[in-house]
Design an enzyme around this catalytic site. Structure first.
Site, PDB file in Angstrom:
ATOM      1  N   CYS A   1       0.709  -1.021   0.222  1.00 31.85           N
ATOM      2  CA  CYS A   1      -0.619  -0.051   0.016  1.00 31.85           C
ATOM      3  C   CYS A   1       1.176   0.909  -0.191  1.00 31.85           C
ATOM      4  O   CYS A   1       0.955   1.582  -1.008  1.00 31.85           O
ATOM      5  CB  CYS A   1      -0.832  -0.089   0.434  1.00 31.85           C
ATOM      6  SG  CYS A   1      -1.815   0.915   1.125  1.00 31.85           S
TER       7      CYS A   1
ATOM      8  N   GLU B   1      -1.045  -9.444   3.771  1.00 35.55           N
ATOM      9  CA  GLU B   1      -1.166  -9.978   4.720  1.00 35.55           C
ATOM     10  C   GLU B   1      -2.384  -9.378   5.817  1.00 35.55           C
ATOM     11  O   GLU B   1      -1.947 -10.771   5.991  1.00 35.55           O
ATOM     12  CB  GLU B   1      -0.160  -8.595   5.996  1.00 35.55           C
ATOM     13  CG  GLU B   1      -0.734  -7.670   6.045  1.00 35.55           C
ATOM     14  CD  GLU B   1      -0.560  -5.774   5.120  1.00 35.55           C
ATOM     15  OE1 GLU B   1      -0.608  -4.665   5.513  1.00 35.55           O
ATOM     16  OE2 GLU B   1      -0.557  -6.552   3.961  1.00 35.55           O
TER      17      GLU B   1
ATOM     18  N   HIS C   1      -3.320  -4.975   0.931  1.00 35.64           N
ATOM     19  CA  HIS C   1      -2.884  -5.488   2.342  1.00 35.64           C
ATOM     20  C   HIS C   1      -3.257  -6.898   2.027  1.00 35.64           C
ATOM     21  O   HIS C   1      -3.679  -7.401   2.490  1.00 35.64           O
ATOM     22  CB  HIS C   1      -3.589  -5.364   3.702  1.00 35.64           C
ATOM     23  CG  HIS C   1      -2.919  -4.017   3.415  1.00 35.64           C
ATOM     24  ND1 HIS C   1      -2.334  -2.948   4.235  1.00 35.64           N
ATOM     25  CD2 HIS C   1      -3.454  -2.557   3.197  1.00 35.64           C
ATOM     26  CE1 HIS C   1      -1.682  -1.310   4.107  1.00 35.64           C
ATOM     27  NE2 HIS C   1      -3.625  -1.210   3.409  1.00 35.64           N
TER      28      HIS C   1
END
Length: 245
Positions: free
Chosen positions: A98, A199, A197
């Site tokens: 990001c 993750e 994102h």
């Protein structure tokens, strides 16, 4: 020995963001160390770098115009721009998440849209950690080799987006409105920046692939081997396999 990856975070939210990224790195075969603007950060002590998400990047770094809704962290800007520059100069791989994708671009001399959706009226505005946004990964890119080409469902929390490309970077993905969603280097050292994102999408095979590729590139760089071929070797996409996730 697992490759050691420096992970940059904000001072304010790093306590909750870093553990998620570190867990992804661990699953990929690496280990993380958290850096923020209050901590010493030494590229020479790690094998790779993750530049995490967070606040907007100051337009002072790319001669842009400030919008009223911007939330800035100048100390973090200075730290991360220096770390990206040092990592690439030292031949160490970088994954930008990001804000990190935007910083990768700015550190290479690129520019940003400070208000991304004002400049991309046909891009659907979505702000959630859930996978609600469609992006298309361009064929014949490193990102396509790592995570598969074509449509990908991702999350979105950003306000800014890449405008003018930095040196040695190319676009690897866009959304339906044409907004840049990923950038990458064409040659070693490995460097990929994604606007979403990954993750938080740990259950998705294509998102885990990004961390696996970074760790493989870091191990290769540490051993003085080519990084991009090592990253590409982590791909496990059978011909014709569905690649939506």
């Amino acid at each position: 020995m697992r490759p050691l990856i420096g992970v940059t975070t904000s001072v304010r939210s790093g306590w909750r963001v870093y553990p998620v990224i570190a867990f992804n790195l661990f699953l990929a075969g690496g280990r993380g160390v958290r850096w923020d603007s209050r901590r010493d950060a030494d590229i020479g002590a790690v094998d790779g770098l993750v530049v995490g998400g967070g606040d907007d990047i100051s337009p002072e770094l790319y001669q842009g115009g400030l919008v009223a809704t911007a939330r800035l962290d100048p100390a973090r800007d200075d730290m991360e721009r220096a770390l990206v520059t040092e990592a690439l100069a030292a031949g160490k791989p970088v994954l930008g998440i990001c804000r990190g994708a935007q910083m990768l671009n700015v550190a290479q001399g690129g520019t940003l849209h400070q208000d991304a959706y004002a400049n991309h009226a046909h891009s659907r505005y979505i702000r959630t950690i859930l996978p609600r946004k469609d992006v298309v990964v361009a064929r014949h890119t490193l990102l396509a080799e790592i995570a598969g080409p074509g449509a990908m469902r991702v999350n979105a929390l950003h306000r800014q987006a890449v405008d003018g490309l930095g040196a040695d970077l190319r676009v690897a993905a866009r959304d339906a409105g044409g907004m840049v969603q990923a950038v990458e280097r064409r040659a070693d050292p490995f460097a990929v920046g994604v606007q979403w994102h990954p993750e938080y999408l740990i259950y998705a095979r294509r998102q885990r692939a990004l961390f696996r590729a970074l760790v493989a590139a870091a191990a290769a760089g540490r051993d003085h081997r080519a990084q991009i071929p090592a990253a590409e070797e982590t791909a496990d996409w059978p011909a014709g396999a569905p690649r939506r996730a």
